[in-house]
Design an enzyme around this catalytic site. Sequence first.
Site, mmCIF file in Angstrom:
data_model
loop_
_atom_site.group_PDB
_atom_site.id
_atom_site.type_symbol
_atom_site.label_atom_id
_atom_site.label_comp_id
_atom_site.label_asym_id
_atom_site.label_seq_id
_atom_site.Cartn_x
_atom_site.Cartn_y
_atom_site.Cartn_z
ATOM 1 N N HIS A 13 -3.720 -8.257 2.779
ATOM 2 C CA HIS A 13 -3.915 -7.537 4.045
ATOM 3 C C HIS A 13 -5.309 -6.910 4.159
ATOM 4 C CE1 HIS A 13 -1.368 -4.565 1.554
ATOM 5 N NE2 HIS A 13 -2.611 -4.098 1.493
ATOM 6 N N ASN A 14 -6.248 -7.338 3.323
ATOM 7 C CA ASN A 14 -7.655 -6.925 3.450
ATOM 8 C C ASN A 14 -8.535 -8.150 3.172
ATOM 9 O OD1 ASN A 14 -6.833 -4.273 3.794
ATOM 10 N ND2 ASN A 14 -8.074 -3.438 2.141
ATOM 11 N N PRO A 57 5.344 -2.979 2.985
ATOM 12 C CA PRO A 57 5.833 -1.765 2.336
ATOM 13 C C PRO A 57 6.013 -0.641 3.350
ATOM 14 C CG PRO A 57 3.466 -1.985 2.014
ATOM 15 C CD PRO A 57 3.911 -3.215 2.762
ATOM 16 N N SER A 82 11.293 -1.031 2.063
ATOM 17 C CA SER A 82 10.244 -1.952 2.485
ATOM 18 C C SER A 82 10.931 -3.150 3.139
ATOM 19 C CB SER A 82 9.384 -2.378 1.300
ATOM 20 O OG SER A 82 8.676 -1.269 0.774
ATOM 21 N N HIS A 126 0.484 -3.991 8.065
ATOM 22 C CA HIS A 126 0.557 -4.182 6.608
ATOM 23 C C HIS A 126 1.488 -3.178 5.953
ATOM 24 C CE1 HIS A 126 -1.940 -0.657 6.273
ATOM 25 N NE2 HIS A 126 -2.274 -0.853 5.024
#
Length: 492
Positions: free
Chosen positions: A340-341, A386, A393, A411
């Site tokens: 997610h980055n 999460p 989650s 995310h």
Amino acid sequence: MEMIETGEATAILPAGNHHSPVKVFGTEAIRATFDELCLQQAINSRTAPGVTQVVLNPDAHCGYGAPIGCVLASPTHVYPGPVGYDIKCSMSLLQTDLPADAVSTREIRRELIHAICRRIPTGMGKGARDVPKSRKVDEKLGAAAMCEGASSDVLAKLGIPTSWAERCEDAFHRGHDDSVDSLRQRLYELRQGRVFNKFRERVQQLGSYGGGNHFGECEVVDVVDQPEARATAEVFGLRDGHVAFLSHCGSRGIGHRLATGQFRALEAKFDQWGIPYPGNDKQLVHAPLGTPEADAYLDDMALGANFATVNHLLINQLVLEAFQEVIPGTQGTLVYFISHNIARQEIVDNRPTWVHRKGATRAFPAGHHALRQTPFADTGHPILLPGNPQAGSSVMVASEGARESCYSVNHGAGRMLGRRRAIKELDQKTVDDSFTDADILTNCRRYPKDEAPAAYKDFDEVLRSVEKAGLATEVARLRARFVIKDASDADD
């Protein structure tokens, strides 16, 4: 700055007469959590050179240059800010064959915590030398991991099943010219300079969690009781009522140093050439594709991303070994590993485009061309989100509507309170008692207040936003049984 509602969980944020608006996904309650700085960063990002789309997801909050929880698309430029300092911070999920009652007692869970912590260090600067049962990584293997990613050779040397590479969003990244050689050359240059003057120490962070919001979490899988969800869960490899392990971490000190070097180098170029910063924000430095500056950034991002990939896979193998020590015979398989980055080149509006996901998760639905010849061609791939240990989650799968968000979702839950405010306002005893009441164990003597559930947004409302916007649906909820975090005050 006023958002214009377009649906129950959608809105737009005008970005000026010459730019299409920012797309916003979130219910009214979620949109109320976006502060003025977050919205201004979104507008700054949308009006930056070469940017064609910006998306705000329900977990959005202010970040470096671009908001965390945003997507930025550009066919012509690369931006370090909308990737961030923790290059390829990611999620991974290990599914075991253990039924939930295997971890029902506090004694067993405490043993598992100790077994994992003997193998996987947590916290800033920590590496293999800090725990007795980690993998020792020398310079040669560390360099191979950075240049090759999850290659068969690298995984074999670390004792990781090579089949796990097939369960990765991206098992490896190549250099700006789509070669490994460019990464080897770039790493050689970096090691000659000051960026990696302690390379041997830094690569020993392979197989470790960081600080801040990074964690490892023992879960019980609760598959949604609907035929479609059950069928999708079977394809994903999820086992209802069984134990799984969720991990959140990234490229550790390797990625941070690479990103820091890139920000400094690009800022120096901007100052040298007198180029204005978008929104007067230095964190929105950028480089046009094809320039030496863009090539250098893409190479450095790939090096960090490869390290993060191998880091996650090694963590999962070490977790499995810890379970096998405490509960002999335990078997486990990787469900998925997803970032997610990261910036990835994808097709947007029939054009090759660099999609930057900063605190945002890729969401390709069933039938997406990129999933051909993968296990998820007919379902869409797993999305690992999460929330917090007490709310749980989620594992989701994309819907066709994800096209509207550049095939992206949030995310996680997203912060409600900044770290300093959480530390100041939350009561330590209340935080710790909440974990005791929920029968969730941790490795922390005192759970970090800036990571307490109350510091995050309402996860159920975040997921409701995603589903009401038509982006994705829930396949399973993960219920925490214990959590491993950095117990120090350090922040990653």
